[in-house]
Design a protein around this motif. Structure first.
Motif, PDB file in Angstrom:
ATOM      1  N   ALA A 141     -36.839 -19.925 -10.994  1.00 21.96           N
ATOM      2  CA  ALA A 141     -36.627 -18.551 -10.532  1.00 21.96           C
ATOM      3  C   ALA A 141     -37.686 -18.146  -9.515  1.00 21.96           C
ATOM      4  N   ASP A 142     -38.955 -18.473  -9.791  1.00 24.27           N
ATOM      5  CA  ASP A 142     -40.029 -18.149  -8.841  1.00 24.27           C
ATOM      6  C   ASP A 142     -39.839 -18.892  -7.519  1.00 24.27           C
ATOM      7  N   GLY A 143     -39.462 -20.165  -7.621  1.00 24.73           N
ATOM      8  CA  GLY A 143     -39.299 -20.954  -6.408  1.00 24.73           C
ATOM      9  C   GLY A 143     -38.154 -20.475  -5.541  1.00 24.73           C
ATOM     10  N   LEU A 144     -37.042 -20.097  -6.164  1.00 25.47           N
ATOM     11  CA  LEU A 144     -35.922 -19.577  -5.383  1.00 25.47           C
ATOM     12  C   LEU A 144     -36.300 -18.266  -4.699  1.00 25.47           C
ATOM     13  N   ALA A 145     -37.045 -17.407  -5.406  1.00 21.78           N
ATOM     14  CA  ALA A 145     -37.504 -16.155  -4.787  1.00 21.78           C
ATOM     15  C   ALA A 145     -38.437 -16.448  -3.615  1.00 21.78           C
TER      16      ALA A 145
ATOM     17  N   SER B  28     -36.226 -10.742 -11.042  1.00 20.09           N
ATOM     18  CA  SER B  28     -36.999 -10.969  -9.828  1.00 20.09           C
ATOM     19  C   SER B  28     -36.461 -10.150  -8.664  1.00 20.09           C
ATOM     20  N   GLU B  29     -35.147 -10.102  -8.550  1.00 21.00           N
ATOM     21  CA  GLU B  29     -34.534  -9.325  -7.466  1.00 21.00           C
ATOM     22  C   GLU B  29     -34.794  -7.839  -7.636  1.00 21.00           C
ATOM     23  N   ALA B  30     -34.746  -7.362  -8.891  1.00 25.05           N
ATOM     24  CA  ALA B  30     -34.982  -5.938  -9.147  1.00 25.05           C
ATOM     25  C   ALA B  30     -36.426  -5.558  -8.838  1.00 25.05           C
ATOM     26  N   SER B  31     -37.382  -6.438  -9.175  1.00 24.44           N
ATOM     27  CA  SER B  31     -38.790  -6.125  -8.922  1.00 24.44           C
ATOM     28  C   SER B  31     -39.102  -6.101  -7.432  1.00 24.44           C
TER      29      SER B  31
END
Length: 742
Positions: A337-341, A737-740
């Motif tokens: 998730a972190d890497g995709l962001a 992640s998208e919301a933050s």
């Protein structure tokens, strides 16, 4: 769709052979209970673990890592990076230390001016020199035949010590080597202290571990022993991972513990969490961080004590769902998730690829090119014909001077993609890329030397592979995930592609290119739950009804050996049989035995194999590489896998090589053949599902024969909507992640 009466096959020398082209409608679904979908655990069980293989270089004394060992090393490196990243998050961040590239240069310039080291004009007198682009690396040269390698294993002394402990507990001595390899040099002491560690070995169940513990511990052994409950919880989660789950509902784990005679499953779960055996998560988490056992228990319990009287009378609050997971999958999902962001935010978003888009071969390809130019992460969906669109993207990016590369799940897929791009070096397998055996290699910082990476067969990517892939991409690189959402999922845990789509974490391009021909029409209908009658004037689709499994095997052999080559023009070597499972009277084992007797009879003097046998090589769990046996000698079994020579040592043959005239649909995912025979015996009804039928029927390019013995179970399976069959956390993490960031 051509239906043949019993006793006839396409091209059989019956007098009315030329007239057997009448279409017969497929029976419509009934109101009976739908067939259950085969668990994803079967996909992992199909791929016999090859273990940690090694390879020896004949020219040097230093050992060379095999592909399987390279993958394991990459996983260990990934976990170390994740731990380091999580530790960095917990500490203070000095101002500017997280910047890189132009942002870091700008900060340094500001500080230099503020300190008086340099005048402000010094940074504006001359334009910044253009950064030279690194040239694209030369294509990887074909390597000499490389042995798969024997398992180094543990030291003989350690194995002997473990064997003594196993013998004292009544366990089979053949578990000694796996136990020593899994539990380390002091595995004998580990097993004496905690006999339930035996559950960590493949093939060992709770009953065997309990018996071993009773023999070693005697009266000290009890069902609520914390060593036992910890091992049981870990075993339950490992079993769940084989079915594709990265986490399990805590209530489900407690129920399973109760079924294993644990009297206080709640306390057992809390102890396992406290000891770090498992991690605990809550479904209302917004930051993706796991909570402690006390927090989870408090969240699960209704907050009746703090609620107003009116609320308490209305009933308890809805409990928060709590999940348990193993750290390896939790860390992989968080890293992914972190890497995709990171990829989404680090890319150059004003790139102009409009010229390449205008010359694209189709509107869908043009849309994909334009979208990839403006985003660091793109999802692309479509069927087999839609694979031409990622190929056009790779060709366009290479034409713009970028280092673009495509990856696939199988060597067959890589071959087809390279042909579509028109460049043999434009496509590799994903496993080969990550292990370093294929592709352009890494740059000086350890990142993959690519500017654009297109991952086809994205549904076959499990969460650990996805995390390794994203971790290997440099800032500014573009990633396109492309695949067909209707096919079976990965053999490993997770549902990466489905979670990315569900979370809407990036732009999604839906191909408008339909699959051509009768097979394409049939498969497209299956994808929306309809088993339609299709016109097949060239006998592209043939239904062969059978009464029982014995007849199914007989008709399958007849089709492969005689009817399809004569009537369709596809030789037996290019016809693939696909069935539901390995066992049963018409599973892969029975079919392969019958097909070998007809197509390549022999005594099987090389570990059950003869030269000319079609085989499936499993270099690592979840991967199937078709090939042919060439020969055998003291070095091992020599194979030809899609033109690549492979040598499998004798001790590895049983675990990593099997006959492959017949495969399961999970093994066949990502590959295609000119002709396919799908076998559906009566006992296979419970293993059918819409994704299974969609995957199996879609493997044929020119011809599809269906040996049909499941009656109404087939249309019922197609009509039944596929359920969310895997519990994962990636979608929640991506949405958080998208919301933050929003």
């Amino acid at each position: 769709m051509t239906a043949l009466p019993r006793g006839e096959t396409p091209g059989s020398p019956a007098p009315d052979d030329e007239d057997v082209v009448a279409d017969v409608s497929v029976p419509s679904p009934t109101e009976e209970a739908p067939a259950e979908e085969a668990p994803a655990e079967e996909a992992a069980a199909e791929e016999a673990p090859a273990g940690a293989d090694t390879a020896a270089d004949s020219d040097t004394a230093a050992p060379v890592l095999s592909e399987a060992e390279a993958e394991l090393a990459a996983q260990r490196e990934l976990l170390e990076r994740i731990e380091k990243r999580k530790a960095e998050k917990d500490g203070p961040i000095p101002a500017g230390t997280k910047l890189s590239g132009p942002a870091a240069d700008l900060l340094a310039a500001v500080r230099a001016v503020e300190s008086g080291e340099k005048p402000g004009a010094a940074f504006f007198d001359a334009p910044a020199p253009a950064t030279p682009r690194r040239p694209a690396p030369a294509p990887v040269r074909e390597r000499a035949p490389e042995p798969v390698g024997a398992d180094r294993g543990a030291a003989p002394e350690a194995v002997a010590a473990v064997a003594a402990v196993l013998a004292s507990g009544g366990a089979p001595e053949n578990l000694a080597a796996p136990a020593a390899g899994r539990l380390g040099a002091h595995a004998d002491d580990v097993l004496r202290e905690d006999p339930w560690q035996l559950l960590a070995l493949p093939g060992v169940g709770p009953e065997q571990a309990d018996g071993f513990a009773r023999a070693l511990l005697g009266a000290e052994c009890g069902p609520d022993d914390e060593r036992r409950t910890d091992a049981l919880i870990g075993w339950l989660l490992e079993r769940a991972a084989l079915r594709g789950h990265t986490a399990l509902d805590a209530a489900e784990v407690r129920a399973a513990l109760t079924g294993r005679a644990v009297t206080d499953p709640e306390a057992a779960v809390e102890h396992a969490v406290g000891e770090g055996v498992v991690l605990v998560f809550q479904d209302d988490e917004e930051d993706g961080e796991e909570g402690g056992p006390e927090e989870a228990a408090q969240e699960e319990a209704p907050a009746a004590a703090d609620a107003p009287a009116g609320d308490r009378e209305a009933g308890p609050q809805e409990p928060v769902q709590v999940f348990l997971g193993l750290d390896r999958y939790a860390l992989a999902e968080e890293s992914l998730a972190d890497g995709l962001a990171r990829l989404v935010n680090a890319v150059e978003k004003d790139a102009d690829w409009s010229g390449a888009a205008e010359s694209a071969p189709s509107p869908s390809a043009a849309e994909l090119i334009r979208t990839a130019a403006a985003h660091g992460l793109v999802a692309h969906t479509g069927g087999e014909a839609a694979r031409a669109e990622p190929a056009a993207l790779i060709a366009a990016a290479n034409g713009l001077g970028l280092r673009a590369l495509g990856t696939t799940h199988s060597t067959d897929g890589a071959r087809r993609l390279a042909e579509a791009v028109g460049d043999p070096s434009a496509a590799v397998t994903l496993a080969g890329l990550l292990s370093g055996a294929e592709g352009p290699g890494r740059d000086e910082e350890g990142a993959l030397a690519v500017d654009l990476l297109v991952v086809l067969d994205a549904p076959q990517v499990d969460v650990e592979t996805g995390a390794m892939l994203v971790e290997a991409l440099a800032d500014g690189a573009r990633l396109v995930l492309s695949g067909d959402p209707g096919v079976l999922g990965s053999a490993g845990a997770g549902r990466v592609f489905a979670d990315v789509l569900a979370a809407r974490a990036c732009p999604q391009i839906v191909s408008r290119t339909p699959d051509p021909g009768p097979i394409g029409e049939l498969v497209s209908g299956i994808g929306i739950g309809e088993l339609n009658q299709v016109a097949a004037p060239g006998r592209e689709v043939v239904i062969v009804p059978v009464r029982d499994a014995g007849e199914a095997v007989h008709r399958t052999v007849q089709l492969v050996a005689d009817s399809v080559p004569r009537a369709i023009g596809v030789p037996s070597s290019e016809t693939q049989v696909i069935t539901v499972g390995h066992g049963g009277s018409a599973g892969t084992r029975a079919l392969n035995e019958a097909l070998k007797q007809r197509l390549n009879p022999g005594p099987g003097r090389f570990g059950g194999f003869d030269p000319g046998d079609r085989i499936a090589h499993v270099p690592a769990p979840g991967r199937t590489v078709p090939g042919v046996v060439v020969s055998a000698d003291a070095e091992g079994l020599h194979l030809d896998c899609a033109g690549t020579p492979v040598v499998v040592p004798q001790e590895r043959v049983e675990a990593s090589v099997r006959h492959a005239w017949a495969l399961s649909a999970h093994q066949a995912a990502g590959m295609r053949w000119p002709a396919v025979v799908v076998v559906l015996p009566g006992d296979a009804a419970q293993g059918l599902s819409r994704p299974w039928v969609y995957t199996a029927f879609g493997r044929g390019e020119r011809h599809l024969s269906v040996v049909h013995g499941v009656d109404q179970a087939l249309p019922r399976a197609v009509a039944q909507s596929p359920a969310q069959d895997r519990t994962t956390r990636l979608r929640t993490l991506l949405e958080a992640s998208e919301a933050s960031e929003g």
